[in-house]
Design a protein around this motif. Structure first.
Motif, short mmCIF file in Angstrom:
data_model
loop_
_atom_site.label_atom_id
_atom_site.label_comp_id
_atom_site.label_asym_id
_atom_site.label_seq_id
_atom_site.Cartn_x
_atom_site.Cartn_y
_atom_site.Cartn_z
N SER A 277 10.72 -6.98 -4.96
CA SER A 277 11.95 -5.42 -5.82
C SER A 277 10.52 -4.64 -6.30
CB SER A 277 12.39 -6.50 -7.20
OG SER A 277 12.79 -7.33 -6.95
N PHE A 278 9.07 -5.31 -6.56
CA PHE A 278 8.12 -4.07 -6.99
C PHE A 278 7.29 -3.76 -5.82
CE2 PHE A 278 9.09 -6.50 -11.68
CZ PHE A 278 10.74 -4.93 -11.45
N ASP A 279 7.59 -4.07 -4.21
CA ASP A 279 6.41 -3.65 -3.17
C ASP A 279 6.75 -1.95 -3.36
OD1 ASP A 279 6.86 -5.93 -2.98
OD2 ASP A 279 7.98 -6.15 -0.67
N TYR A 280 7.81 -1.44 -4.18
CA TYR A 280 7.94 0.35 -3.91
C TYR A 280 8.13 0.46 -5.23
CZ TYR A 280 6.62 0.50 0.90
OH TYR A 280 6.16 0.30 2.32
N VAL A 281 8.02 1.08 -5.92
CA VAL A 281 8.56 1.25 -7.60
C VAL A 281 8.00 3.09 -7.96
CG1 VAL A 281 8.09 -0.28 -8.18
CG2 VAL A 281 6.50 1.19 -8.80
N VAL A 282 9.38 3.65 -8.07
CA VAL A 282 8.99 5.31 -8.80
C VAL A 282 9.54 5.16 -10.53
CG1 VAL A 282 9.60 7.68 -8.79
CG2 VAL A 282 9.62 6.06 -6.59
N ALA A 283 8.41 5.44 -11.33
CA ALA A 283 8.57 5.52 -12.39
C ALA A 283 9.55 6.15 -13.13
CB ALA A 283 7.52 5.28 -13.32
N PRO B 159 0.50 -0.95 0.07
CA PRO B 159 -0.21 -0.19 0.29
C PRO B 159 0.90 0.93 -0.14
CG PRO B 159 -0.91 -1.26 1.54
CD PRO B 159 0.73 -1.97 0.56
N ASP B 160 0.21 2.11 -0.15
CA ASP B 160 0.89 3.71 -0.46
C ASP B 160 1.33 3.94 0.56
OD1 ASP B 160 1.74 6.32 -0.69
OD2 ASP B 160 0.11 7.11 -1.56
N PRO B 161 2.80 3.78 0.79
CA PRO B 161 3.53 4.39 2.10
C PRO B 161 3.06 6.43 2.66
CG PRO B 161 4.96 4.61 0.70
CD PRO B 161 3.38 4.45 0.19
N GLY B 162 2.69 6.65 1.68
CA GLY B 162 2.38 8.57 2.27
C GLY B 162 2.72 9.30 0.90
N THR B 163 3.36 8.89 0.11
CA THR B 163 3.46 9.67 -1.17
C THR B 163 3.07 10.25 -1.14
OG1 THR B 163 4.51 9.65 -3.49
CG2 THR B 163 3.08 8.14 -2.41
N LYS B 164 3.02 11.99 -2.36
CA LYS B 164 2.26 12.70 -2.78
C LYS B 164 2.26 12.97 -3.84
CE LYS B 164 3.67 16.55 0.39
NZ LYS B 164 4.66 16.25 1.27
N LEU B 165 3.40 11.13 -5.01
CA LEU B 165 2.79 11.27 -6.34
C LEU B 165 1.08 10.24 -6.33
CD1 LEU B 165 6.49 10.35 -6.61
CD2 LEU B 165 5.40 12.61 -7.88
N LEU C 207 9.96 7.37 -1.64
CA LEU C 207 8.27 7.77 -2.36
C LEU C 207 7.96 9.11 -1.25
CD1 LEU C 207 7.51 4.16 -2.25
CD2 LEU C 207 7.44 6.03 -3.95
N ARG C 208 7.99 9.20 0.63
CA ARG C 208 7.13 9.99 1.27
C ARG C 208 8.03 11.89 1.30
NH1 ARG C 208 7.68 5.88 6.33
NH2 ARG C 208 6.18 5.05 6.26
N THR C 209 9.22 11.23 0.91
CA THR C 209 9.97 12.88 0.17
C THR C 209 9.79 13.59 -0.87
OG1 THR C 209 11.58 12.03 1.74
CG2 THR C 209 12.54 13.79 0.26
N LEU C 210 10.00 13.11 -2.77
CA LEU C 210 9.13 13.49 -3.05
C LEU C 210 8.20 13.54 -3.60
CD1 LEU C 210 10.25 10.75 -5.74
CD2 LEU C 210 11.77 12.66 -5.15
N ASP C 211 8.01 15.21 -3.64
CA ASP C 211 6.64 16.07 -4.12
C ASP C 211 5.97 17.52 -5.19
OD1 ASP C 211 4.99 17.90 -3.81
OD2 ASP C 211 5.86 18.79 -1.94
N PRO C 212 5.81 16.23 -6.23
CA PRO C 212 5.16 17.22 -7.41
C PRO C 212 5.67 18.84 -7.86
CG PRO C 212 3.77 15.54 -7.00
CD PRO C 212 4.07 15.88 -5.54
N ALA C 213 4.70 19.43 -6.29
CA ALA C 213 4.81 20.73 -5.93
C ALA C 213 6.16 21.35 -6.55
CB ALA C 213 3.84 21.39 -5.34
N ARG C 214 7.18 20.47 -6.15
CA ARG C 214 8.68 20.90 -5.80
C ARG C 214 9.63 20.11 -7.91
NH1 ARG C 214 11.19 20.45 -0.07
NH2 ARG C 214 9.98 22.03 0.87
#
Length: 247
Positions: free
Chosen positions: A169-175, A140-146, A226-233
């Motif tokens: 390996s794909f428990d969490y991914v960022v494209a 599940p989503d760990p709390g990302t803004k993406l 995942l928790r740090t990346l912010d699309p607003a930035r």
């Protein structure tokens, strides 16, 4: 393969401590009072903050020119060599006074290293600057803004190049937006440059060996990313071997 803007200024003011004493008044018949000595403590050293770099460290003019001016988060992946499958990852955040570096994380990249012209099946990771728009995973989503796509489509099976299991390996991914359509699930197979140029380049959980083209981090570091990346930035990844990034 699928394989605000805080401004922090640290200032320390030296504190000057002055010892004060009152003079004694001599009266007739008394011995002259001993002179009162006043002392001034030496000023404490002033702590000065190390200036933040105005440009992302390790990047040359050609690479820096590809970083959008409105980007305030940059994940820099620096390969240990052109043909190396190991790299280091640092997440930089831009502030009002420069770029602040996060921790340095160990990572794996593709088995054969890096290339400036990635093609499907070459077992090299693409060199370049790419936006980071979408995420997903088996967990599940760990709390990302993406935008986050959670589902069983991220199930990984089989073994890696060193015989290590790929499960998880794909428990969490960022494209990584290389040859893909931003704004879609990482599982989307649209390839704007054509299928021959590869795709499905992600950050994903490290399985203990080289990847086919992705960049892999530990489970905890992926969760932090995942928790740090912010699309607003307007986050981007800057990736490649050290020599290529220095151009």
């Amino acid at each position: 393969m699928i394989p605000h803007k805080p401004r922090v200024v640290l200032l320390a003011t030296s504190l000057l401590l002055t010892g004060c004493g009152a003079g004694a008044v001599a009266t007739p018949g008394d011995k002259p009072a001993a002179p009162v000595r006043t002392t001034t403590a030496p000023p404490r050293p002033t702590a000065t903050a190390t200036p933040l770099p105005q440009q992302l460290p390790g990047l040359g003019p050609e690479t820096l020119a590809q970083v959008p001016v409105h980007t305030w988060q940059a994940v820099v992946v620096t390969g240990h060599g052109k043909d190396s499958a190991r790299s280091d990852v640092v997440l930089y955040t831009r502030t009002g006074t420069g770029w602040r570096a996060g921790e340095r994380w160990p990572a794996h990249n593709a088995l054969r290293g890096w290339t400036g012209h990635h093609r499907a099946g070459d077992l090299r990771s693409p060199v370049g600057v790419f936006t980071l728009s979408d995420a997903g995973g088996l967990r599940p989503d760990p709390g990302t803004k993406l935008p986050y796509d959670h589902g069983r489509g991220f199930t990984a099976t089989g073994t890696g190049f060193e015989g290590e299991p790929l499960a998880g390996s794909f428990d969490y991914v960022v494209a990584i937006d290389y040859n893909r359509r931003p704004g879609t699930t990482p599982l989307d197979w649209t390839r704007p440059l054509g299928a021959g140029r590869g795709g499905g380049i992600w950050f994903h959980v490290d399985h203990g060996g080289p990847t086919q083209g992705c960049v892999s981090l530990s489970l905890d570091h992926m969760r932090t990313l995942l928790r740090t990346l912010d699309p607003a930035r307007h986050p981007v990844v800057v990736m490649g071997d050290a020599a290529s990034l220095a151009r």
